[in-house]
Motif scaffolding. Structure first.
Motif, PDB file in Angstrom:
ATOM      1  N   GLU A  82      95.639 -65.141   2.640  1.00 54.93           N
ATOM      2  CA  GLU A  82      96.343 -64.977   3.931  1.00 54.93           C
ATOM      3  C   GLU A  82      96.385 -66.292   4.704  1.00 54.93           C
ATOM      4  O   GLU A  82      97.398 -66.660   5.293  1.00 54.93           O
ATOM      5  N   GLN A  83      95.224 -66.974   4.645  1.00 53.22           N
ATOM      6  CA  GLN A  83      95.162 -68.261   5.350  1.00 53.22           C
ATOM      7  C   GLN A  83      96.104 -69.280   4.702  1.00 53.22           C
ATOM      8  O   GLN A  83      96.800 -70.045   5.400  1.00 53.22           O
ATOM      9  N   GLU A  84      96.130 -69.248   3.360  1.00 54.72           N
ATOM     10  CA  GLU A  84      97.038 -70.167   2.682  1.00 54.72           C
ATOM     11  C   GLU A  84      98.504 -69.845   3.016  1.00 54.72           C
ATOM     12  O   GLU A  84      99.327 -70.738   3.237  1.00 54.72           O
TER      13      GLU A  84
ATOM     14  N   SER B 123      91.355 -63.095   2.169  1.00 54.77           N
ATOM     15  CA  SER B 123      91.441 -63.845   3.426  1.00 54.77           C
ATOM     16  C   SER B 123      91.951 -65.254   3.187  1.00 54.77           C
ATOM     17  O   SER B 123      92.747 -65.796   3.964  1.00 54.77           O
ATOM     18  N   THR B 124      91.506 -65.826   2.058  1.00 56.20           N
ATOM     19  CA  THR B 124      91.955 -67.189   1.736  1.00 56.20           C
ATOM     20  C   THR B 124      93.450 -67.215   1.464  1.00 56.20           C
ATOM     21  O   THR B 124      94.162 -68.117   1.910  1.00 56.20           O
TER      22      THR B 124
ATOM     23  N   TRP C  50      87.065 -62.256   0.545  1.00 52.91           N
ATOM     24  CA  TRP C  50      87.208 -63.705   0.846  1.00 52.91           C
ATOM     25  C   TRP C  50      88.477 -64.263   0.229  1.00 52.91           C
ATOM     26  O   TRP C  50      89.193 -65.035   0.847  1.00 52.91           O
ATOM     27  N   ARG C  51      88.702 -63.830  -1.026  1.00 55.48           N
ATOM     28  CA  ARG C  51      89.920 -64.304  -1.682  1.00 55.48           C
ATOM     29  C   ARG C  51      91.181 -63.844  -0.934  1.00 55.48           C
ATOM     30  O   ARG C  51      92.151 -64.590  -0.757  1.00 55.48           O
TER      31      ARG C  51
END
Length: 353
Positions: free
Chosen positions: A29-31, A26-27, A23-24
């Protein structure tokens, strides 16, 4: 039992940690993606602003160019109108001169090219002064001068009369023609009617044009022009026909027309050239003088003719022999009709016994 629970708890912790790490990641990457999108958005906004500014500048420039174009069109229209008015107001003044009879002043001829320029200036100023003296206010007068002459014949006369040399006459013509774009000498044939016909035709064409203010003719020495001038007077062109004087005595039929006339002091010789290569100079007679009647013709007969006799030329051994023979046509009319062969006889005068 507890060991099983511990093992399950340990396995669940690892799975949860792994999920947390995913999740981190992915977060992050999203950031990163969001940050990239925000940066691109900012760049695009800057580009949009720049494009809008360029567009504004372009529209402003286009507007300015349109205004300049419109101003230029108005100026062109104004210039066209002014040119049209100028063309309408332009006034032509043709000057037609018989160069065989109107001989320029000896001082001008002897100066060559400089004399030609001075003569052109004197003629131009004289015509303008005449127009001004009549009270006319012409905004754009254009003087168009043509001098018709038998160049070889006149050149021969000028040389033999010591008026000027051949080179001086050649350079005089050049100076006169170059001094004004519409001033020129026009060489015609050697016959008596050559210059006459040219002047008559030009007079007939010019005097009927609305753009022509006046036609000035230099023909005061020759009665041969009287018929053409009289015809223009009859046609109602008296106000447009002016005589440029050159000689003290005007031909009788020309004088009788009563044309408006004027002088240009110092421009032309006021009397005919007098010279003889074989005897002292003598003035060629002017038979057309209205003030001085012509001298009687020389007596050709030794005795009056009778019905049974034919005229005989008088014989006088004291008369000098002339080579070539005198030109009788010159004596009777004031002009030689023998072409080049009569050039030398221009200076002869038939002598009465």
């Amino acid at each position: 039992m507890s060991s099983v629970l511990d093992a399950g708890r340990s396995s669940g912790d690892r799975d949860g940690e792994e999920l947390l790490n995913q999740w981190r990641a992915s977060t992050l990457e999203q950031e990163a993606l969001l940050k990239h999108l925000l940066e691109e958005n900012i760049k695009l906004k800057k580009q949009v602003i720049e494009l809008e500014m360029d567009n504004y500048t372009t529209r402003l420039a286009v507007g300015t160019l349109r205004q300049e174009l419109e101003t230029a069109r108005r100026e062109v229209d104004t210039c066209k109108g002014e040119m049209g008015n100028l063309e309408k107001n332009r006034t032509w003044i043709p000057v037609l001169i018989d160069g065989d009879g109107y001989i320029f002043n000896k001082e001008l001829l002897s100066k060559g090219e400089i004399g030609g320029r001075e003569a052109a200036s004197m003629l131009n100023s004289g015509v303008l002064q005449h127009i001004k003296s009549q009270g006319y206010q012409l905004s754009h007068p254009v003087i168009y001068t043509m001098i018709f002459l038998s160049k070889e014949l006149l050149e021969n006369i000028l040389i033999k009369s010591d008026t000027c040399s051949q080179d001086e006459f050649k350079w005089f013509i050049k100076g006169f023609s170059q001094a004004h774009p519409l001033f020129s000498f026009i060489t015609v044939g050697t016959s008596k009617e050559a210059a006459d016909s040219k002047i008559r035709e030009h007079l007939n064409k010019f005097i009927r044009l609305n753009e022509v203010h006046q036609v000035i003719v230099g023909v005061d020495h020759d009665n041969g022009y009287s018929a053409a001038l009289s015809a223009e007077l009859t046609a109602g062109h008296k106000e447009k026909l002016v005589l440029l004087r050159a000689h003290k005595v005007v031909a009788r039929e020309i004088a009788s027309l009563g044309l408006e006339n004027f002088w240009i002091d110092g421009l032309f010789m006021t009397e005919k050239i007098s010279s003889n290569p074989f005897s002292p100079r003598m003035q060629i007679p002017n038979l057309d003088s209205p003030l001085n009647p012509p001298e009687p013709l020389p007596r050709l007969l030794s005795t009056p003719p009778t019905q049974n006799s034919s005229p005989r030329l008088m014989k006088d051994t004291n008369l000098p022999k002339r080579v070539p023979a005198p030109c009788n046509f010159l004596y009777l009319t004031g002009k030689c009709n023998n072409g080049n062969s009569g050039a030398s006889s221009e200076f002869y005068r038939a002598l009465s016994p």
